[in-house]
Scaffold this active site. Structure first.
Site, PDB file in Angstrom:
ATOM      1  N   GLY A  79      43.233  52.771  42.154  1.00 60.07           N
ATOM      2  CA  GLY A  79      42.085  52.668  41.222  1.00 60.07           C
ATOM      3  C   GLY A  79      40.710  52.332  41.927  1.00 60.07           C
ATOM      4  O   GLY A  79      40.711  51.426  42.765  1.00 60.07           O
ATOM      5  N   GLY A  80      39.812  53.334  41.949  1.00 57.56           N
ATOM      6  CA  GLY A  80      38.444  53.014  42.594  1.00 57.56           C
ATOM      7  C   GLY A  80      37.538  52.605  41.865  1.00 57.56           C
ATOM      8  O   GLY A  80      36.196  52.963  42.263  1.00 57.56           O
ATOM      9  N   GLY A  81      37.547  51.880  40.666  1.00 60.52           N
ATOM     10  CA  GLY A  81      36.406  51.557  40.068  1.00 60.52           C
ATOM     11  C   GLY A  81      35.836  50.227  40.408  1.00 60.52           C
ATOM     12  O   GLY A  81      36.116  49.801  41.587  1.00 60.52           O
ATOM     13  N   ALA A  91      36.618  47.073  39.601  1.00 57.80           N
ATOM     14  CA  ALA A  91      37.508  45.930  40.241  1.00 57.80           C
ATOM     15  C   ALA A  91      38.386  46.313  41.592  1.00 57.80           C
ATOM     16  O   ALA A  91      38.354  45.495  42.433  1.00 57.80           O
ATOM     17  CB  ALA A  91      38.503  45.677  39.218  1.00 57.80           C
ATOM     18  N   GLY A  92      38.714  47.617  41.627  1.00 59.31           N
ATOM     19  CA  GLY A  92      39.474  48.084  42.729  1.00 59.31           C
ATOM     20  C   GLY A  92      38.718  47.856  43.985  1.00 59.31           C
ATOM     21  O   GLY A  92      39.005  47.551  45.007  1.00 59.31           O
ATOM     22  N   HIS A 136      34.364  49.985  19.466  1.00 59.68           N
ATOM     23  CA  HIS A 136      32.939  50.221  19.260  1.00 59.68           C
ATOM     24  C   HIS A 136      32.201  51.002  17.973  1.00 59.68           C
ATOM     25  O   HIS A 136      32.624  51.964  17.440  1.00 59.68           O
ATOM     26  CB  HIS A 136      32.077  51.245  20.396  1.00 59.68           C
ATOM     27  CG  HIS A 136      30.722  51.097  20.675  1.00 59.68           C
ATOM     28  ND1 HIS A 136      30.015  51.460  19.742  1.00 59.68           N
ATOM     29  CD2 HIS A 136      30.108  50.525  21.726  1.00 59.68           C
ATOM     30  CE1 HIS A 136      28.492  51.091  20.335  1.00 59.68           C
ATOM     31  NE2 HIS A 136      28.771  50.492  21.487  1.00 59.68           N
ATOM     32  N   ARG A 162      30.919  42.986  15.422  1.00 60.11           N
ATOM     33  CA  ARG A 162      31.555  44.299  15.391  1.00 60.11           C
ATOM     34  C   ARG A 162      32.732  44.545  14.569  1.00 60.11           C
ATOM     35  O   ARG A 162      33.067  45.702  14.201  1.00 60.11           O
ATOM     36  CB  ARG A 162      31.547  44.837  16.854  1.00 60.11           C
ATOM     37  CG  ARG A 162      32.550  44.191  17.868  1.00 60.11           C
ATOM     38  CD  ARG A 162      32.964  45.180  19.041  1.00 60.11           C
ATOM     39  NE  ARG A 162      31.701  45.308  19.662  1.00 60.11           N
ATOM     40  CZ  ARG A 162      31.402  45.569  21.071  1.00 60.11           C
ATOM     41  NH1 ARG A 162      32.510  46.112  21.628  1.00 60.11           N
ATOM     42  NH2 ARG A 162      30.278  45.760  21.824  1.00 60.11           N
ATOM     43  N   LEU A 196      31.794  44.094  32.453  1.00 53.22           N
ATOM     44  CA  LEU A 196      31.673  44.153  33.897  1.00 53.22           C
ATOM     45  C   LEU A 196      31.741  42.981  34.681  1.00 53.22           C
ATOM     46  O   LEU A 196      32.282  43.227  35.925  1.00 53.22           O
ATOM     47  CB  LEU A 196      30.313  44.825  34.037  1.00 53.22           C
ATOM     48  CG  LEU A 196      29.983  46.152  33.337  1.00 53.22           C
ATOM     49  CD1 LEU A 196      28.397  46.554  33.486  1.00 53.22           C
ATOM     50  CD2 LEU A 196      30.962  47.234  34.027  1.00 53.22           C
TER      51      LEU A 196
END
Length: 598
Positions: free
Chosen positions: A10-12, A14-15, A248, A297, A404
């Site tokens: 995973g490259g987001g 966190a990654g 949401h 929400r 985030l």
């Protein structure tokens, strides 16, 4: 033992954060991702990032931030790691600032922290025009994307030094475990050549996002499907708090997906209504006068659900209600909602200054994920998890701006913990016999062959649609035990039908149909975890709401749900673990009410 390679799936946000922290210590890292890391799902987040710096003198502090986060998450988060995250927030935002993230600024040049929604404190920083209560443009200027780009630029520096290596276009299939059930690497498939290969590593970090794709019409990335976490669950990793799915409330319905309108629109004065007897029915103002259209929400989502499903008042029978911004002064749009106007024009084809916009709640995040300890390691030694893929910061996402932050902090903490883990190993992956890796690769190859050899008249894409619709209708906003039970029966039916769904493409080169079928099986197994976890939690807490049990039951359910794999086909084994309440406890009046009730 020489410094071994560490694998991150995973490259987001966190990654990449974990990769940078590891590379800083001189350890080589391999990042596996089916897509380029700059297209990771965390880049879609239009929320800001929280940090309690009290820059505007309103009395905020990391301690206050921690207390609000614990409360918003229904007290189901282990408090020590959550407190560490809140206290680390200012440092993390400062780090992103030094990386070059274009945060919005005050006239004096400081980061412009803003209030979000009904928040009391100026705590949330936005980047490149994504200004929260002052409007958000989404798209390429979303705060999440700016953080992602900044991290990728830092990762490229370590790429040039040979410490980070990206394997983009590789799909994660499974981990490799040795005879002591220690994680020693992964098996992945190349999405072009369909080559299956084992990659040894002394530690593996999984940062693959949440399971949103299990539901129909979500607001997430197509890769946020839960398939990778499900694969690990089937290999023995525990999955925690799967029943908590956040929606949401203001998303534009679309045929492909739902696209969230920033909640700044309603907090600036937007009103919700549906036609009733020829007149607009402002249901939030009538039912919830204390909060009105600015209600939390979860309450708003349940109210919309009631109007549409129970009362059948959606416009022309549609699954939607109206968000009316037309009466707001034009200067509000110009100063605070310009991005919202652009967003609605692009995706709804309507100008919200002129006509009301149809909206409906969309699944946007999961509060559950892989169980991890205080060092972000799963119950499988050597396997770590970070970001939305883990459960550790449960409920943090209920407080806007924490998503985030938890991704950045989770990646940072996991990277440090992995370095400590591998430095303490007496024997690394190089001590494991080669047949251990080849056996797992052969097992994955056999799964591919079984899919390619299937015969029958079922269609995997139809099965996926049915799964999404059942999960959206019965396991998202409002749950009842009878519908949850029927949903689990439906999922088991879909699992059987999938065995009779041959892929449309049987080739051995660039076969997305094969990959789709593999993911779908994993999604179905994880859908059972989510559904049965919801069935067994007989209370209402945050995003988990049961009309049959409308009260929060701290006496029986102030616990973490833990699901473990059952290979017998009987479904997941559900257990409960006490939540670590080190600093804060639910208010006594809530506990007294529970005791009085039973």
């Amino acid at each position: 033992m020489k410094k071994p390679k560490i694998i991150i799936v995973g490259g987001g946000i966190a990654g990449l954060m974990a990769a940078i922290r590891i590379a800083e210590r001189g350890f080589p890292v391999r990042i596996f991702s089916p897509i380029p890391v700059r297209r990771a799902g965390s880049g879609l987040s239009h929320e800001g990032i929280n940090a309690a710096v009290n820059s505007k003198g309103d009395g905020d502090s990391p301690e206050v931030h921690f207390e609000e986060t614990v409360t918003a998450g229904g007290f189901l988060a282990n408090q020590e790691p959550l407190r560490q995250m809140c206290f680390k927030g200012p440092e993390i935002v400062s780090l992103f600032d030094r990386m070059g993230v274009p945060f919005n600024r005050t006239p004096e040049g400081w980061i412009d922290f803003r209030r979000v929604g009904e928040g009391k404190y100026h705590r949330t920083a936005f980047a490149a025009g994504a200004t929260g209560s002052a409007g958000a443009t989404g798209g390429a200027s979303a705060t999440g994307r700016q953080l992602l780009y900044a991290l990728d630029e830092q990762a490229r520096r370590y790429e040039s030094e040979g410490l980070i290596e990206k394997f983009e276009g590789w799909e994660f299939l499974s981990i490799v475990k040795d005879g002591w059930d220690i994680c020693r690497g992964i098996v992945a498939i190349h999405l072009s050549g369909m080559e299956i290969k084992a990659f040894p590593a002394n530690a593996v970090i999984v940062a693959t996002g949440g399971p949103l794709g299990i539901f129909a019409n979500t607001a997430g990335s197509a890769l946020d499907c839960g398939a990778y976490a499900s694969s690990l669950y089937q290999q023995g990793a525990w999955y925690a708090n799967g029943e908590f799915i956040q929606t949401h409330p203001t998303a534009i319905p679309g045929r492909d997906k739902f696209r969230p309108i920033p909640e700044s629109a309603r907090f600036e004065g937007g009103r919700f209504f549906v036609p009733r007897d020829g007149q607009p029915f402002y249901f939030m103002e009538e039912w919830h006068s204390a909060h009105g259209n600015s209600a939390p929400r979860d309450l708003l989502c349940r109210s919309i659900h009631k109007v549409v499903y129970e009362m059948g008042l959606g416009p022309k029978g549609e699954r939607a209600v109206y968000l009316d911004l037309t009466y707001l002064p034009r200067e509000i749009f110009e100063k605070k909602l310009k991005g919202v106007v652009e967003y609605c024009k692009k995706f709804a084809g309507r100008d919200p200054r002129e006509v009301p916009i149809k909206i409906f709640p969309a699944v946007c995040t999961s509060m559950g994920g892989l169980w991890v300890d205080d060092d972000q390691m799963s119950n499988i030694p050597g396997l770590f998890s970070a970001g939305e893929c883990d459960y550790q910061y449960h409920g943090a996402e209920a407080l806007e701006g924490n998503t985030l932050l938890s991704a950045g902090y989770g990646g940072m903490k996991t990277g440090d913990a992995v370095v400590t883990y591998v430095e303490g190993l007496e024997a690394g992956a190089d001590s494991v016999d080669a047949p251990v890796f080849s056996a797992e690769a052969k097992r994955q190859w056999a799964i591919n062959q079984e899919i390619l050899d299937r015969t029958g008249n079922e269609n995997a894409h139809q099965i996926r649609r049915e799964l999404g619709e059942w999960m959206r209708e019965n396991v998202s906003i409002v749950r009842t035990n009878d519908r949850l039970k029927k949903t689990d029966e439906k999922i088991r039916e879909l699992l059987q039908r999938l065995q009779k769904a041959p892929p449309a493409d049987r080739s051995s080169w660039m076969n997305p149909e094969l990959i789709f079928s593999r993911r779908l099986y994993n999604m179905l197994e994880l859908a059972r975890v989510i559904t049965l976890s919801a069935f067994l939690r007989n209370e209402s807490r945050g995003a988990h709401y049961k009309p049959e049990f409308p009260e929060r039951d701290d006496r029986n359910y102030l616990k973490t749900t833990k699901a473990s794999w059952s290979a017998s086909g009987g479904g997941p084994k559900i257990e409960y673990e006490d939540v670590m309440l080190k600093y804060l406890k639910p208010k006594a009046r809530l506990l007294d009410a529970v005791r009085k009730a039973g």
